[in-house]
Design an enzyme around this catalytic site. Structure first.
Site, PDB file in Angstrom:
ATOM      1  N   THR A   8       0.863  -1.190   0.000  1.00  0.00           N
ATOM      2  CA  THR A   8       0.000   0.000   0.000  1.00  0.00           C
ATOM      3  C   THR A   8       0.897   1.237   0.000  1.00  0.00           C
ATOM      4  OG1 THR A   8      -0.216   0.243   2.421  1.00  0.00           O
ATOM      5  CG2 THR A   8      -1.766  -1.257   1.326  1.00  0.00           C
ATOM      6  N   GLY A   9       0.482   2.268  -0.737  1.00  0.00           N
ATOM      7  CA  GLY A   9       1.304   3.474  -0.825  1.00  0.00           C
ATOM      8  C   GLY A   9       2.618   3.192  -1.522  1.00  0.00           C
ATOM      9  N   GLY A  10       2.513   2.655  -2.737  1.00  0.00           N
ATOM     10  CA  GLY A  10       3.727   2.291  -3.482  1.00  0.00           C
ATOM     11  C   GLY A  10       4.149   3.314  -4.513  1.00  0.00           C
TER      12      GLY A  10
ATOM     13  N   GLY B 100       8.613   7.107  -2.138  1.00  0.00           N
ATOM     14  CA  GLY B 100       9.383   6.801  -0.934  1.00  0.00           C
ATOM     15  C   GLY B 100       9.712   5.334  -0.706  1.00  0.00           C
TER      16      GLY B 100
ATOM     17  N   GLY C 262       7.795   2.711  -0.049  1.00  0.00           N
ATOM     18  CA  GLY C 262       6.965   1.741  -0.768  1.00  0.00           C
ATOM     19  C   GLY C 262       7.415   1.563  -2.207  1.00  0.00           C
TER      20      GLY C 262
ATOM     21  N   TYR D 279       0.403  11.481  15.034  1.00  0.00           N
ATOM     22  CA  TYR D 279       1.130  10.510  14.199  1.00  0.00           C
ATOM     23  C   TYR D 279       1.655   9.347  15.061  1.00  0.00           C
ATOM     24  CZ  TYR D 279       4.819   8.854  10.970  1.00  0.00           C
ATOM     25  OH  TYR D 279       5.637   8.101  10.162  1.00  0.00           O
TER      26      TYR D 279
HETATM   27  N1  NAP Z   1      10.165   8.969   5.863  1.00  0.00           N
HETATM   28  C1  NAP Z   1      10.269   8.840   7.176  1.00  0.00           C
HETATM   29  O1  NAP Z   1      11.050   9.546   7.829  1.00  0.00           O
HETATM   30  C2  NAP Z   1       9.464   7.783   7.893  1.00  0.00           C
HETATM   31  C3  NAP Z   1       9.849   7.429   9.193  1.00  0.00           C
HETATM   32  C4  NAP Z   1       9.113   6.481   9.870  1.00  0.00           C
HETATM   33  C5  NAP Z   1       8.028   5.885   9.265  1.00  0.00           C
HETATM   34  N2  NAP Z   1       7.664   6.246   8.004  1.00  0.00           N
HETATM   35  C6  NAP Z   1       6.484   5.606   7.422  1.00  0.00           C
HETATM   36  O2  NAP Z   1       6.847   5.007   6.212  1.00  0.00           O
HETATM   37  C7  NAP Z   1       5.694   4.904   5.379  1.00  0.00           C
HETATM   38  C8  NAP Z   1       6.062   5.415   3.985  1.00  0.00           C
HETATM   39  O3  NAP Z   1       6.389   6.794   4.102  1.00  0.00           O
HETATM   40  P1  NAP Z   1       7.407   7.529   3.125  1.00  0.00           P
HETATM   41  O4  NAP Z   1       8.383   8.229   3.977  1.00  0.00           O
HETATM   42  O5  NAP Z   1       7.859   6.614   2.072  1.00  0.00           O
HETATM   43  O6  NAP Z   1       6.416   8.671   2.556  1.00  0.00           O
HETATM   44  P2  NAP Z   1       6.036   9.107   1.054  1.00  0.00           P
HETATM   45  O7  NAP Z   1       7.252   9.237   0.238  1.00  0.00           O
HETATM   46  O8  NAP Z   1       5.153  10.275   1.237  1.00  0.00           O
HETATM   47  O9  NAP Z   1       5.189   7.856   0.540  1.00  0.00           O
HETATM   48  C9  NAP Z   1       3.968   7.542   1.170  1.00  0.00           C
HETATM   49  C10 NAP Z   1       3.148   6.674   0.256  1.00  0.00           C
HETATM   50  O10 NAP Z   1       1.854   6.480   0.859  1.00  0.00           O
HETATM   51  C11 NAP Z   1       0.864   6.954  -0.057  1.00  0.00           C
HETATM   52  N3  NAP Z   1      -0.303   7.465   0.636  1.00  0.00           N
HETATM   53  C12 NAP Z   1      -0.403   8.545   1.433  1.00  0.00           C
HETATM   54  N4  NAP Z   1      -1.658   8.686   1.831  1.00  0.00           N
HETATM   55  C13 NAP Z   1      -2.374   7.705   1.261  1.00  0.00           C
HETATM   56  C14 NAP Z   1      -3.718   7.339   1.282  1.00  0.00           C
HETATM   57  N5  NAP Z   1      -4.636   8.048   1.953  1.00  0.00           N
HETATM   58  N6  NAP Z   1      -4.107   6.258   0.579  1.00  0.00           N
HETATM   59  C15 NAP Z   1      -3.216   5.545  -0.138  1.00  0.00           C
HETATM   60  N7  NAP Z   1      -1.926   5.845  -0.212  1.00  0.00           N
HETATM   61  C16 NAP Z   1      -1.507   6.921   0.485  1.00  0.00           C
HETATM   62  C17 NAP Z   1       1.563   8.037  -0.830  1.00  0.00           C
HETATM   63  O11 NAP Z   1       0.836   8.381  -1.981  1.00  0.00           O
HETATM   64  P3  NAP Z   1       1.080   9.797  -2.696  1.00  0.00           P
HETATM   65  O12 NAP Z   1       2.336   9.589  -3.496  1.00  0.00           O
HETATM   66  O13 NAP Z   1      -0.124  10.028  -3.506  1.00  0.00           O
HETATM   67  O14 NAP Z   1       1.267  10.804  -1.600  1.00  0.00           O
HETATM   68  C18 NAP Z   1       2.880   7.350  -1.079  1.00  0.00           C
HETATM   69  O15 NAP Z   1       2.765   6.363  -2.061  1.00  0.00           O
HETATM   70  C19 NAP Z   1       4.601   5.730   6.061  1.00  0.00           C
HETATM   71  O16 NAP Z   1       3.711   4.873   6.729  1.00  0.00           O
HETATM   72  C20 NAP Z   1       5.372   6.567   7.059  1.00  0.00           C
HETATM   73  O17 NAP Z   1       4.594   6.919   8.167  1.00  0.00           O
HETATM   74  C21 NAP Z   1       8.366   7.181   7.300  1.00  0.00           C
END
Ligand code: NAP
Length: 243
Positions: A10-12, A15, A17, A146
């Site tokens: 999910t969310g691929g 970042g 994903g 969060y």
């Molecule tokens: N980066 C960090 O520092 C960090 C640290 C700890 C945990 N995390 C966790 O890692 C996971 C991935 O985050 P990331 O850093 O890779 O962020 P990202 O680059 O913003 O990617 C997030 C992904 O989730 C999708 N998404 C967001 N809201 C959604 C929704 N309502 N329905 C379906 N898809 C949705 C985004 O789609 P769009 O492209 O359309 O936005 C994107 O594909 C998240 O759960 C985040 O909380 C991240």
């Protein structure tokens, strides 16, 4: 190396994903990603060469439609990565109810509803990996909602490990530390603020900010048969943050 598995992320579309999807495809797995934006999903699936479905994590109806579409396409899953998530930073005293509700809808309710609806499609054995965060155990200002949203899913994962045990479904979590992705810009941070945050990670044992590539190993391991005996494990991938 894991190959020949069918994995839904999910969310691929960005970042962690997206990086995971690319890695799993390149190592011989069938990957399905979800996203909330059709245009972005079309672009990313074309670039990666995988299947994609629109399913907003905040929408029960769209998640039900996703399950229906997967069933129609006769897809059975060996792995599910509950990765979609958002971060709306705000101090507790200035937090809005709308942001709290949206955080919980996407980060907490979404994974629960996804588990419910995709359960019939999960093979025996199969592996679910929840992408949590180090905020569950480390306090960061401006991240109350969060942090609660991630801690709540870890509690759900614990229970699901019991309820789904007879179906051969195991669930584990990865807790990334600060990882440079789109999430910081989406959270409203300027480039300068992002650089300041990333530079502060030079003080960790790892000595630099993490990138999506750094998160792939732990998630892939939990998806693979090498972790068949693991239940409710939590792998922190933080570069040694806060040791
Ligand atoms: N980066 C960090 O520092 C960090 C640290 C700890 C945990 N995390 C966790 O890692 C996971 C991935 O985050 P990331 O850093 O890779 O962020 P990202 O680059 O913003 O990617 C997030 C992904 O989730 C999708 N998404 C967001 N809201 C959604 C929704 N309502 N329905 C379906 N898809 C949705 C985004 O789609 P769009 O492209 O359309 O936005 C994107 O594909 C998240 O759960 C985040 O909380 C991240």
């Amino acid at each position: 190396m894991m190959q020949g598995k069918t994995i839904l992320i999910t969310g691929g579309t960005a970042g962690i994903g997206k990086a995971l999807a690319e890695h799993l495809i390149n190592t011989g797995n069938q990957v399905i990603i979800t996203g909330r934006d059709q245009d972005k999903l079309t672009r990313v699936t074309a670039a990666l060469g995988c299947t994609g479905y629109v399913a907003d994590s905040a929408s029960t109806a769209q998640i039900a439609t996703l399950a229906e579409a997967l069933k129609q396409d006769k897809i059975q899953l060996d792995g599910l990565v509950l990765n979609a998530g958002v971060f709306y930073p705000a101090p507790i005293l200035q937090s809005s109810e709308a942001d709290f509700d949206q955080t919980m809808n996407i980060n907490t309710k979404g994974p629960l509803i996804t588990l419910q609806h995709l359960h019939p499609l999960l093979n025996n054995p199969s592996s679910v990996v929840f992408v949590s965060s180090i905020v569950v155990t480390h306090a960061f200002e401006n991240s109350a909602a969060y942090s609660a949203s991630k801690a709540a899913v870890e509690a759900i994962v614990r229970v699901a490990n019991l309820e789904f045990a007879a179906d051969g479904i195991r669930l584990n979590s990865v807790r990334p530390g600060v990882t440079a992705t789109e999430i910081q810009a989406k959270a409203g941070m300027t480039t300068t603020q992002q650089h300041a945050l990333f530079d502060s990670l030079n003080e960790t044992a790892f000595g630099k900010v993490l990138t999506p590539a750094d998160q792939i190993g732990a998630i892939s391991f939990l998806l693979s048969d090498q972790s068949l005996a693991m239940r409710n494990a939590v792998l922190e991938v933080s570069g040694g943050y806060g040791l």
